[in-house]
Design a protein around this motif. Structure first.
Motif, PDB file in Angstrom:
ATOM      1  N   LEU A 113       0.823  -1.214   0.000  1.00 10.14           N
ATOM      2  CA  LEU A 113       0.000   0.000   0.000  1.00 10.14           C
ATOM      3  C   LEU A 113       0.855   1.261   0.000  1.00 10.14           C
ATOM      4  CD1 LEU A 113      -2.955  -0.910   2.396  1.00 10.14           C
ATOM      5  CD2 LEU A 113      -2.980  -0.755  -0.098  1.00 10.14           C
ATOM      6  N   SER A 114       2.028   1.204   0.609  1.00 10.46           N
ATOM      7  CA  SER A 114       2.945   2.340   0.571  1.00 10.46           C
ATOM      8  C   SER A 114       3.345   2.641  -0.874  1.00 10.46           C
ATOM      9  CB  SER A 114       4.186   2.047   1.411  1.00 10.46           C
ATOM     10  OG  SER A 114       5.155   3.060   1.227  1.00 10.46           O
ATOM     11  N   GLY A 115       3.671   1.568  -1.612  1.00  6.80           N
ATOM     12  CA  GLY A 115       4.017   1.736  -3.021  1.00  6.80           C
ATOM     13  C   GLY A 115       2.862   2.261  -3.842  1.00  6.80           C
ATOM     14  N   GLU A 116       1.657   1.760  -3.565  1.00  5.20           N
ATOM     15  CA  GLU A 116       0.465   2.230  -4.291  1.00  5.20           C
ATOM     16  C   GLU A 116       0.193   3.710  -4.005  1.00  5.20           C
ATOM     17  OE1 GLU A 116      -2.002   0.326  -6.487  1.00  5.20           O
ATOM     18  OE2 GLU A 116       0.085  -0.312  -6.664  1.00  5.20           O
ATOM     19  N   LYS A 117       0.377   4.097  -2.735  1.00  2.94           N
ATOM     20  CA  LYS A 117       0.129   5.500  -2.366  1.00  2.94           C
ATOM     21  C   LYS A 117       1.117   6.428  -3.066  1.00  2.94           C
ATOM     22  CE  LYS A 117      -0.713   8.408   1.705  1.00  2.94           C
ATOM     23  NZ  LYS A 117       0.142   9.544   1.326  1.00  2.94           N
ATOM     24  N   LYS A 118       2.387   6.019  -3.114  1.00  6.25           N
ATOM     25  CA  LYS A 118       3.394   6.843  -3.805  1.00  6.25           C
ATOM     26  C   LYS A 118       3.080   6.936  -5.299  1.00  6.25           C
ATOM     27  CE  LYS A 118       7.263   5.944  -0.625  1.00  6.25           C
ATOM     28  NZ  LYS A 118       6.590   5.181   0.428  1.00  6.25           N
ATOM     29  N   LYS A 119       2.643   5.813  -5.866  1.00 10.93           N
ATOM     30  CA  LYS A 119       2.292   5.809  -7.297  1.00 10.93           C
ATOM     31  C   LYS A 119       1.115   6.738  -7.571  1.00 10.93           C
ATOM     32  CE  LYS A 119      -0.322   2.709  -9.199  1.00 10.93           C
ATOM     33  NZ  LYS A 119      -0.918   1.468  -9.757  1.00 10.93           N
ATOM     34  N   ASP A 120       0.089   6.669  -6.721  1.00  7.47           N
ATOM     35  CA  ASP A 120      -1.085   7.531  -6.896  1.00  7.47           C
ATOM     36  C   ASP A 120      -0.733   9.005  -6.732  1.00  7.47           C
ATOM     37  OD1 ASP A 120      -2.643   5.358  -7.413  1.00  7.47           O
ATOM     38  OD2 ASP A 120      -3.629   5.298  -5.470  1.00  7.47           O
ATOM     39  N   ASP A 121       0.125   9.295  -5.753  1.00  4.21           N
ATOM     40  CA  ASP A 121       0.547  10.692  -5.553  1.00  4.21           C
ATOM     41  C   ASP A 121       1.261  11.223  -6.789  1.00  4.21           C
ATOM     42  OD1 ASP A 121      -0.513  10.622  -3.046  1.00  4.21           O
ATOM     43  OD2 ASP A 121       1.393  10.352  -1.995  1.00  4.21           O
TER      44      ASP A 121
END
Length: 546
Positions: A113-121
């Motif tokens: 989820l950390s990776g997904e959040k960075k990608k979305d940002d």
């Protein structure tokens, strides 16, 4: 809706003990929440709520703790509090070295989820269209390596298998992901998340037939959902009716799915009626309200759409669905700049929400901003690709339009219109053989997937093919297609007239063409300056007769 469970039924699934099913749902809801799987927990909780309450003596016991659970308890409790606050890196840091299944899952899931959040940002910062591989979750490859080792050692439980499948899907390893999700449904059949991920990877009914799924009551919910996704609406409605008859008549999840199914077949009155009933039962619900607003928009129901927009704004104005409803409201009032602004807000909240890209593209078209519309329509979704093709047609960029329609067909045409639009484009360019190929493939697809015969463009396809075969002097094929035309109101007279012409020519001694055509195949891609020109083979109507 009439009871139709006998037609599709519930297979071998056992729904005789609803109290036991409720225990299972309550248990998996708690286990899902412990692992941060909020949506799976919510789904199980909503379904459990639709069943009769349990007595105190019937309540499921809490999961038994292992020695590893006890050792990891402090780290897990601390990390879960950080996880719930979306501090994923912080949660993962304190879970390093944990060995228990629950703590290990939360460790890996936090990293994902950390990776997904960075990608979305990163995506939100650019607010560009989501092309495959444009913005990546940098954590995926490491997660795959670690989870793969655990998988080979058979050390993943049902939740771990689910996460491994998600990672594989995100890396576009669809075949491997399907195998892992199927394994997850066998190991933990009560986890809805694994079934739902499987739905995202199944593109047609044939794929569904080859899946080796566990024979459990959860499979029936999966089948109803996948039938809806594959636009097999009659089968989906029959499954949902059977589930209602089995004891889930109070389930708002099932009611919402039925409403969406009627929306998908454009039975607007029925869908509106069910959505209104759903709102009475669950007045603070935001899920699916964007679909409801689409129906209100199509019917130009301004007061109702205004009320819905204001109501959702009071409940939670920062939800994606709320922004889309407000966008539809402004669009109906022809305030397209404001509408586009709210669809942009929706995309800032969830850049992967494809429906908002489509709606924003529509607003740009209304504002005559075609280049911006094309940018919005670019994600890899068949409905968007069709809309993009229409944009290119308006710009008279017909080669690009062809590519879009073919790509829409190749990725799985949800509305079964891409081939028709491609055929009509070929017609417009006097490319008769290519048009015939597209119409033949369209007819085969419509009948093979069990669609209703009165699909909007079936008569158009048969009319074109009848005329095409007539020009090629293939009397038998022309006659067969003309007879099919007689089954439709809009082509009946043309079909009869063509049959009379064929009979007249045969009586005059005109012989049918003896040129035998080789079977044709649609190309893997359409080049910029050419399309296939092989002679089209006769349509075998016996293979498409329902």
């Amino acid at each position: 809706m009439a009871a139709v469970g006998a037609v599709v039924g519930l297979g071998n699934a056992d729904f005789s003990d609803l109290r036991e099913i409720k225990k299972q749902l309550l248990s998996v809801a708690e286990r899902s929440r412990e692992r941060g799987l909020q949506h799976s927990g919510k789904w199980a909780s909503e379904l459990a709520f639709a069943l009769e309450p349990l007595l105190l003596s019937e309540l499921p016991p809490p999961p038994a703790l292992t020695e590893e659970d006890a050792r990891d308890l402090d780290a897990y409790t601390l990390a879960k509090s950080y996880f719930d606050l979306k501090e994923y890196d912080r949660a993962a840091y304190f879970l390093r070295g944990c060995k228990s299944q629950k703590a290990y899952f939360l460790y890996m899931y936090s990293r994902y989820l950390s990776g997904e959040k960075k990608k979305d940002d990163e995506t939100v910062d650019s607010l560009g269209p989501l092309e495959k591989g444009q913005v990546k979750n940098e954590a995926l490859r490491e997660l795959r390596v670690e989870l793969s080792k655990k998988h080979k050692a058979q050390e993943l439980d049902g939740f771990g298998l689910y996460l491994y499948g998600v990672v594989l899907r995100k890396l576009d390893l669809a075949k491997e992901a399907i195998d892992v999700f199927v394994e997850a449904t066998h190991v933990l059949p009560l986890h809805w998340g694994a079934w739902l991920e499987l739905c995202n990877l199944i593109t047609d009914k044939e794929m569904l037939k080859f899946l080796s799924l566990p024979d459990t009551w959860m499979k029936e919910f999966f089948l109803a959902h996948i039938y809806t996704e594959l636009q097999l609406i009659e089968e989906a409605l029959q499954k949902y009716q059977s589930l209602i008859d089995a004891g889930f008549s109070k389930s708002t999840y099932i009611i919402s799915q039925i409403a969406v199914a009627y929306h998908n077949i454009r039975d607007i009155d029925k869908a509106l009626s069910i959505f209104n009933e759903l709102r009475k039962q669950d007045p603070y619900r935001i899920e699916n309200m964007d679909t409801f607003s689409n129906l209100l928009y199509v019917r130009s129901m301004k007061p109702e759409l205004s009320y819905l927009a204001h109501n959702l704004c009071e409940i939670d104005k920062y939800r994606v669905e709320t922004c889309c409803v407000i966008g539809n409201y402004y669009s109906l009032r022809s305030q397209h700049e404001k509408a586009a602004l709210y669809f942009q807000r929706a995309l800032k909240l969830n850049p992967r929400y494809l429906g908002a890209w489509t709606l924003m593209g529509h607003e740009y078209m209304e504002m005559k901003n075609t280049s911006a519309a094309i940018q919005a329509y670019r994600p890899n979704d068949s409905r968007m690709l069709v809309a993009l093709g229409e944009c290119y047609e308006k710009l008279n960029q017909l080669v690009e339009a062809k590519k879009c329609y073919w790509r829409a067909y190749a990725v799985g045409d949800v509305e079964k219109m891409a081939l028709v639009k491609l055929a009509k484009l070929h017609e417009q360019l006097n490319e008769s053989e290519q048009a015939a190929q597209c119409y033949i493939k369209y007819i085969q697809d419509i009948y093979s997937c069990g669609e209703i015969v009165e699909h909007l463009e079936v008569s158009t396809a048969f009319r074109y093919l009848a005329q095409y075969y007539f020009k090629c002097k293939l009397w038998d094929e022309a006659s067969a297609c003309a007879q099919k035309c007689c089954s439709f109101n809009d082509t009946r007279e043309e079909g009869k007239a063509l049959l009379r012409q064929i009979l007249q020519l045969r009586n005059q001694g005109e012989t049918s063409s003896t040129e035998i055509a080789t079977p044709f195949f649609l190309p893997a891609s359409l080049s910029a300056n050419s399309t296939p020109t092989r002679r089209v083979s006769p349509l075998n109507l016996s293979s498409v007769t329902p």
